[in-house]
Write an enzyme that holds these catalytic residues in place. Structure first.
Site, short mmCIF file in Angstrom:
data_model
loop_
_atom_site.label_atom_id
_atom_site.label_comp_id
_atom_site.label_asym_id
_atom_site.label_seq_id
_atom_site.Cartn_x
_atom_site.Cartn_y
_atom_site.Cartn_z
CG HIS A 107 26.71 -16.17 -26.20
ND1 HIS A 107 26.51 -15.11 -25.33
CD2 HIS A 107 27.76 -16.84 -25.71
CE1 HIS A 107 27.43 -15.16 -24.38
NE2 HIS A 107 28.20 -16.19 -24.59
CG ASP B 223 23.85 -13.04 -25.10
OD1 ASP B 223 23.06 -13.99 -25.17
OD2 ASP B 223 25.06 -13.13 -25.39
CB SER C 113 28.62 -16.32 -21.41
OG SER C 113 29.70 -15.60 -21.89
#
Lengths: 456, 110
Positions: free
Chosen positions: A262, A298, A371
């Site tokens: 992402h 992810d 992240s």
């Protein structure tokens, strides 16, 4: 229960000294602290940040909040009339002060304050809290040691140099976009005391003599470097920018950085990777692999256009130990306005499917923007995983920084090794073929004990 | 906490204090308070947070953001400001000494 002072009690078995009258000598601030505060938290960002000692939803008048914000970087120097015991003590400063920059990010810190101030000193005087130096912008420091309202002004001390005063608490609670960030704002002690020395010299002739009583800054023993380099593994963290989206990443090989899908979702997209230590470096790269939206992992892999010189490559771990001390390094909270933040905690859970670790949970403070960043073992510096997310309660909308999820590096390691050695991306395709039980875990669903039986 | 924290814990315990600011003539319960650091004991010098002084500023909190204001003298606050500082036992206080002397205690055999 309301906070009502009860009768004096001595539960900690240590009689307190009686309160002593004191006199305000001066109020002082550290201009550099205020300048960095305005840069990081002012302007457009001001709307998002909230430092009042009450939670955003509590009733605090706008005037009161404005007063608190104005006073945030101000401190007071008091003279206290000594009692008979103090008369007997030797004169002179009681401690030494760490010079600015002597304590690196990730270094352990001990905060000492009295939650709720003078409300119940028998219980709360000099309550300790441990953490690390999470980030620094000049004299504006941040720690993940938990501090509460009333600890403003409390001292923060270093393990190295041993017992040196590093900072004072400026704002115990920071809220960003109405969410508690889990970091405490500090003002470094050395520049503050320099400001105090200068101010005393300008106050009145008698006050100048007091300047000699202020604790000195520690010098470096001859030949020793003053600046402690700090944990070498922290330097492997990078900021990853892909178009308008940015997040964190970690260097795992001379030309290879791992981040989250992402953050860099499109294969072949150009990505800018920034490192800040040991020296600032910006390198372009391309996304050579990104998992599909449907994959529970992810992950994206970026191949750089040039080697990463001087950036340490962390050792991937092969084992996980629940309860071990861990650290997250990421560009959450400030993005590129500040270098990466380090927060610490423990590995609170290793979730397994068929005896294979597929998810790690920690108690570190993890924020949006972290992240893709690395999760390290604090002791060994081994790379444990890639931070993927923290937790949001969909009902209340609240975010919990201290419950977060990482992808174990053992899930990625075979594919990373194969790609580094042969350039073959085949190993990464396995990440798109994760089994249903793994998907159930990452959807934070309860695994079905067994597949529902058809009633036909 | 491990040995590495010994010096920091001693420094913290010795330097930590709590500061309360109240108005003359008003009950202590209406005070503002925060934590502080004892920089010197004799004479006593304490550094604490400035937030508890804003209600007492003669010119209001605006004085804190006035251009170029790096410090304000003590008389920037009103005459009705009353300050008190409280801290734990020190090496000099009898209670502190007693604690330090604890290894001297013994358990005489009956």
């Amino acid at each position: 229960a309301g906070l009502e002072p009860g009768p004096p009690a001595r539960p900690r078995g240590r009689p307190l000294q009686p309160p002593r009258p004191a006199e305000l000598l001066l109020l002082l601030s550290c201009p550099a602290f205020r300048a960095h505060f305005a840069r990081l938290f002012g302007g457009e960002a001001a709307e998002q940040w909230h430092f009042a000692s009450a939670a955003p939803d509590d009733e605090v008048s706008e005037d009161e909040e404005e007063d608190q914000l104005r006073a945030l970087g101000w401190f007071a120097l008091l003279s206290v009339r000594p009692g008979p015991e103090e008369e007997a003590e030797e004169r002179g400063p009681a401690m030494a002060v760490a010079p600015l920059g002597a304590v690196p990010k990730g270094a352990p810190l001990l905060a000492c304050g009295s939650p709720f101030g003078a409300f119940c000193p028998d219980i709360f005087l000099n309550t300790l809290s441990r953490g690390v130096l999470s980030n620094a912008a000049g004299p504006l420091l941040l720690t993940d040691a938990r501090c509460l309202p009333g600890t403003e002004g409390g001292g923060v001390f270093a393990a190295r140099p041993p017992g040196a005063l590093v900072a004072l608490v400026a704002a115990p609670l920071c809220w960003k976009a109405r969410e508690w960030v889990g970091l405490t704002l500090l003002c470094a002690a050395a520049p503050l005391l320099r400001a105090a020395r200068a101010a005393l010299g300008r106050l009145h002739p008698g006050a100048a003599a007091l300047a000699a009583l202020l604790p000195p800054e520690m010098g470096a023993p001859w030949g020793m470097p003053l600046r402690d380099p700090g944990p070498p593994w922290a330097a492997a963290a990078a900021m990853v920018e892909c178009g308008t989206v940015w997040g964190s990443g970690v260097a795992v090989a001379p030309r290879l950085v791992v981040t989250c899908r992402h953050v860099a979702p499109r294969k072949a997209a150009r990505v800018l990777v920034r490192f800040t230590t040991p020296k600032s470096a910006m390198i372009w790269g391309r996304v050579v692999f990104a998992t599909q939206e449907t994959s529970p992992y992810d992950i994206a892999v970026v191949s750089l256009e040039e080697d990463l010189d001087g950036v340490p490559k962390p050792v991937p771990t092969e084992h996980f130990h629940e309860g071990e001390a861990v650290s997250v390094v990421g560009f959450g909270v400030f993005g590129q306005a500040c270098g990466p933040s380090v927060t610490t905690g423990i590995l609170s859970a290793v979730v397994q499917v068929d005896d294979t670790p597929v998810m790690l949970q920690t108690t570190c403070a993890v924020h949006g923007g972290s992240s893709g960043g690395p999760l390290f073992s604090t002791c060994s510096g081994d790379l444990l995983g890639i931070v993927a997310s923290n937790t949001r309660d969909n009902n209340t909308g609240a975010t919990y920084p201290h419950l977060n999820f990482s992808i174990p590096i053992t899930v990625l390691q075979p594919a990373l090794q194969k790609y580094s050695q042969t350039g073959d991306l085949g190993g990464f395709l396995e990440l798109d073929r994760a089994t249903e039980p793994v998907r159930v875990v990452w959807r934070l669903q309860r695994p079905l004990a067994e597949a529902p039986r058809s009633k036909l | 906490m491990g040995r590495q924290w010994g010096p920091a814990m001693r420094a913290a315990e010795q330097a930590g204090c709590v500061v309360s600011a109240s108005r003359a003539g008003l009950p202590e319960a209406d005070s503002w308070s925060c934590s502080g650091v004892i920089l010197s004991r004799s004479p006593g010098l304490v550094l604490c947070h400035g937030g508890i002084f804003t209600p007492f500023l003669r010119a209001g909190s605006g004085a804190l953001t006035a251009a170029g204001a790096a410090f304000l003298p003590g008389d920037s606050c009103g005459d009705d400001l009353r300050l008190h500082v409280q801290w734990g036992p020190t090496a000099a206080s009898p209670a502190g000494r007693a604690e330090r002397g604890r290894p001297g205690l013994c358990t005489p055999q009956c």
